[in-house]
Design a protein around this motif. Structure first.
Motif, PDB file in Angstrom:
ATOM      1  N   MET A   1       0.846  -1.197   0.000  1.00 56.41           N
ATOM      2  CA  MET A   1       0.000   0.000   0.000  1.00 56.41           C
ATOM      3  C   MET A   1       0.878   1.242   0.000  1.00 56.41           C
ATOM      4  SD  MET A   1      -2.996   1.219   2.691  1.00 56.41           S
ATOM      5  CE  MET A   1      -1.939   1.464   4.117  1.00 56.41           C
ATOM      6  N   HIS A   2       0.718   2.086  -1.023  1.00 61.53           N
ATOM      7  CA  HIS A   2       1.462   3.344  -1.094  1.00 61.53           C
ATOM      8  C   HIS A   2       0.664   4.429  -0.384  1.00 61.53           C
ATOM      9  CE1 HIS A   2       3.338   6.785  -3.699  1.00 61.53           C
ATOM     10  NE2 HIS A   2       3.786   6.771  -2.454  1.00 61.53           N
ATOM     11  N   VAL A   3       1.230   4.945   0.695  1.00 63.57           N
ATOM     12  CA  VAL A   3       0.596   6.037   1.443  1.00 63.57           C
ATOM     13  C   VAL A   3       1.270   7.340   1.042  1.00 63.57           C
ATOM     14  CG1 VAL A   3       0.123   7.015   3.708  1.00 63.57           C
ATOM     15  CG2 VAL A   3       0.032   4.538   3.384  1.00 63.57           C
ATOM     16  N   HIS A  24       4.003  -0.454   9.044  1.00 64.67           N
ATOM     17  CA  HIS A  24       3.750  -0.271   7.614  1.00 64.67           C
ATOM     18  C   HIS A  24       5.079  -0.332   6.863  1.00 64.67           C
ATOM     19  CE1 HIS A  24       2.185   1.112   3.837  1.00 64.67           C
ATOM     20  NE2 HIS A  24       2.952   2.186   3.862  1.00 64.67           N
ATOM     21  N   LYS A  87      -7.180   8.604  -8.012  1.00 66.71           N
ATOM     22  CA  LYS A  87      -6.319   8.445  -6.827  1.00 66.71           C
ATOM     23  C   LYS A  87      -4.883   8.875  -7.134  1.00 66.71           C
ATOM     24  CE  LYS A  87      -7.230   4.995  -4.009  1.00 66.71           C
ATOM     25  NZ  LYS A  87      -7.543   3.667  -3.425  1.00 66.71           N
ATOM     26  N   THR A  88      -4.784  10.144  -7.574  1.00 66.16           N
ATOM     27  CA  THR A  88      -3.480  10.733  -7.865  1.00 66.16           C
ATOM     28  C   THR A  88      -3.409  12.152  -7.309  1.00 66.16           C
ATOM     29  OG1 THR A  88      -4.255  11.542 -10.018  1.00 66.16           O
ATOM     30  CG2 THR A  88      -3.094   9.423 -10.003  1.00 66.16           C
ATOM     31  N   ALA A  97       0.525   8.378  -7.819  1.00 67.78           N
ATOM     32  CA  ALA A  97      -0.618   7.539  -7.456  1.00 67.78           C
ATOM     33  C   ALA A  97      -0.531   7.137  -5.990  1.00 67.78           C
ATOM     34  CB  ALA A  97      -0.645   6.295  -8.330  1.00 67.78           C
ATOM     35  N   TYR A  98      -1.685   7.051  -5.342  1.00 69.61           N
ATOM     36  CA  TYR A  98      -1.733   6.624  -3.945  1.00 69.61           C
ATOM     37  C   TYR A  98      -2.765   5.517  -3.764  1.00 69.61           C
ATOM     38  CZ  TYR A  98      -6.017   9.482  -3.578  1.00 69.61           C
ATOM     39  OH  TYR A  98      -7.274  10.003  -3.757  1.00 69.61           O
ATOM     40  N   ASP A  99      -2.551   4.711  -2.733  1.00 75.56           N
ATOM     41  CA  ASP A  99      -3.578   3.774  -2.278  1.00 75.56           C
ATOM     42  C   ASP A  99      -4.358   4.379  -1.118  1.00 75.56           C
ATOM     43  OD1 ASP A  99      -2.923   1.461  -4.017  1.00 75.56           O
ATOM     44  OD2 ASP A  99      -1.014   1.533  -2.931  1.00 75.56           O
ATOM     45  N   ALA A 100      -3.640   5.126  -0.278  1.00 76.11           N
ATOM     46  CA  ALA A 100      -4.263   5.872   0.824  1.00 76.11           C
ATOM     47  C   ALA A 100      -3.585   7.229   0.896  1.00 76.11           C
ATOM     48  CB  ALA A 100      -4.119   5.123   2.138  1.00 76.11           C
ATOM     49  N   ASP A 268     -10.603   6.468   0.820  1.00 74.14           N
ATOM     50  CA  ASP A 268      -9.172   6.297   1.078  1.00 74.14           C
ATOM     51  C   ASP A 268      -8.429   7.630   1.273  1.00 74.14           C
ATOM     52  OD1 ASP A 268      -9.231   3.398   0.804  1.00 74.14           O
ATOM     53  OD2 ASP A 268      -9.519   3.778  -1.337  1.00 74.14           O
TER      54      ASP A 268
END
Length: 400
Positions: A1-3, A24, A87-88, A97-100, A268
């Motif tokens: 997961m990229h925060v 994490h 989600k960017t 880009a992010y996941d969260a 997210d």
């Protein structure tokens, strides 16, 4: 997961460090507008402005910490766009880009309108490192400064200026300094303190406009008087930085609106710190303090990893002026009674009650009263006002 964390201040730094300490291991990017690494802001208007603290002592972490923790720290890099559908976030010409995503964008000082001279040279606000670096050369003995606003930031700047030998005038349009945040007793304490150090306090006095051609040379007051000055400091509050969230369609309510866990209205996307409001009683609350920035950010970090832990705020604040350390616990909203407890020497504390319920206290040079009061408030305990006021009462006994 990229925060991805947007905002590299106190909240952003606390959130990044907590994510790593909680395990994490995925990619972690923190993006900040300023070129300085994450730093503490309270000393800016105190020790740093006085010249008693080097910039390196402001850093929240040693620079190598971020590399060791594998935090991709991008400084001097304002985010220009947030797209919650793709989600960017855009930084310069790059889409990340992010996941969260965590928005810890902080706040900005209110400025005087240009129409009344707010854009002239020699007019400063106190918020970031660059602000204080710009104004520090102005602080020379014998020079004159007008400070707009009698809140804590304005009074802290006044204390530094007076200690450095400047002629200081504070303008407060309300009937008393600190009126928005403190009881009359606290206002009286700090009025006397500043007057004893030669500061001129003009309460119930607004600013009509600043005077000068290109650079400020004076101020015309609401009563028609004109006073000369060499520079001006504006301390009239701060506003949450919500432009990015608003443009992305994220719900706002006195800041970026979050639920009890720190989630925003966008999937997210989370938020913490000065920019975020959260549920409090029957309404919402936004706190502007170091304690809130750290505590809220750490809860959000845990929740980004699935903790589902509500944020339960325990507000505390402080201010340093001359030889006085003010420590505040709780929120005084709704108080109807002040109980005064004298301490040793020049120490005193003012306890805020609503009916018989203890809400908050202001402690001046009285760390014991502050610590006991803070614990009582956090435990939901309310000692009888008469006990608090009696100097013979052992404060620690009130915790039993």
């Amino acid at each position: 997961m990229h925060v991805v964390i947007v905002g590299a201040g106190q909240a952003g730094a606390a959130l990044a460090a907590k994510l790593r300490s909680l395990g994490h291991t995925g990619p972690l990017t923190m993006i900040g507008e300023e070129i300085a690494p994450p730093y503490q802001r309270p000393p800016l208007s105190k020790g740093y402005l006085m010249g008693e603290m080097a910039a390196e002592r402001l850093w929240l972490r040693a620079p190598e910490f971020w590399a060791d923790q594998r935090v991709d720290l991008r400084l001097g890099a304002p985010v220009t766009r947030l797209d919650t559908a793709t989600k960017t976030v855009n930084v310069g010409g790059e889409a990340i880009a992010y996941d969260a995503l965590a928005l810890t964008t902080g706040s900005s000082p209110r400025r005087l309108p240009a129409a009344i001279g707010g854009d002239m040279a020699g007019v400063y606000t106190v918020r970031g490192l660059a602000d204080v670096d710009a104004m520090r050369p102005e602080f020379q003995p014998g020079r004159r400064v007008v400070i707009i606003g009698g809140g804590y930031i304005g009074l802290e700047a006044a204390a530094v200026a007076a200690k450095l030998g400047l002629q200081v005038t504070v303008l407060e349009m309300a009937p008393r300094i600190l009126q928005r945040v403190a009881a009359p007793e606290t206002s009286d304490y700090f009025r006397a303190l500043h007057m004893a150090h030669g500061v001129t306090l003009l309460e119930s006095t607004g600013l009509e406009r600043l005077l000068g051609e290109g650079r400020v040379t004076g101020a015309r007051l609401s009563d028609g008087r004109e006073i000369a000055t060499d520079f001006v400091i504006v301390g009239v509050g701060i506003v949450p930085n919500t432009t990015l969230a608003e443009a992305a369609g994220i719900a706002l309510d006195n800041g970026i609106a979050t639920d009890a866990h720190g989630r925003t209205s966008a999937p997210d996307v989370w938020s913490a710190g000065d920019c975020a409001s959260f549920p409090w009683g029957a309404g919402r609350l936004r706190l502007e303090s170091v304690g809130n920035a750290i505590d809220q950010a750490e809860v959000v970090a845990a929740n980004m990893l699935g903790a589902e832990k509500p944020y339960l705020a325990a507000p505390w604040f402080w201010s340093d002026q001359y030889d006085c350390k003010l420590q505040i616990a709780g929120l005084n909203t709704g108080y109807d009674r002040i109980v005064t407890r004298p301490g040793d020497g020049n120490s005193v504390s003012f306890w805020y009650y609503q009916d018989d319920r203890l809400l908050a206290l202001d402690a001046m040079n009285d760390a014991r009263a502050y610590m006991v009061g803070k614990r009582l408030i956090e435990a939901g305990k309310s000692p009888a006002p008469g006990l608090v006021a009696d100097p013979a009462t052992d404060l620690k006994a009130l915790l039993r």
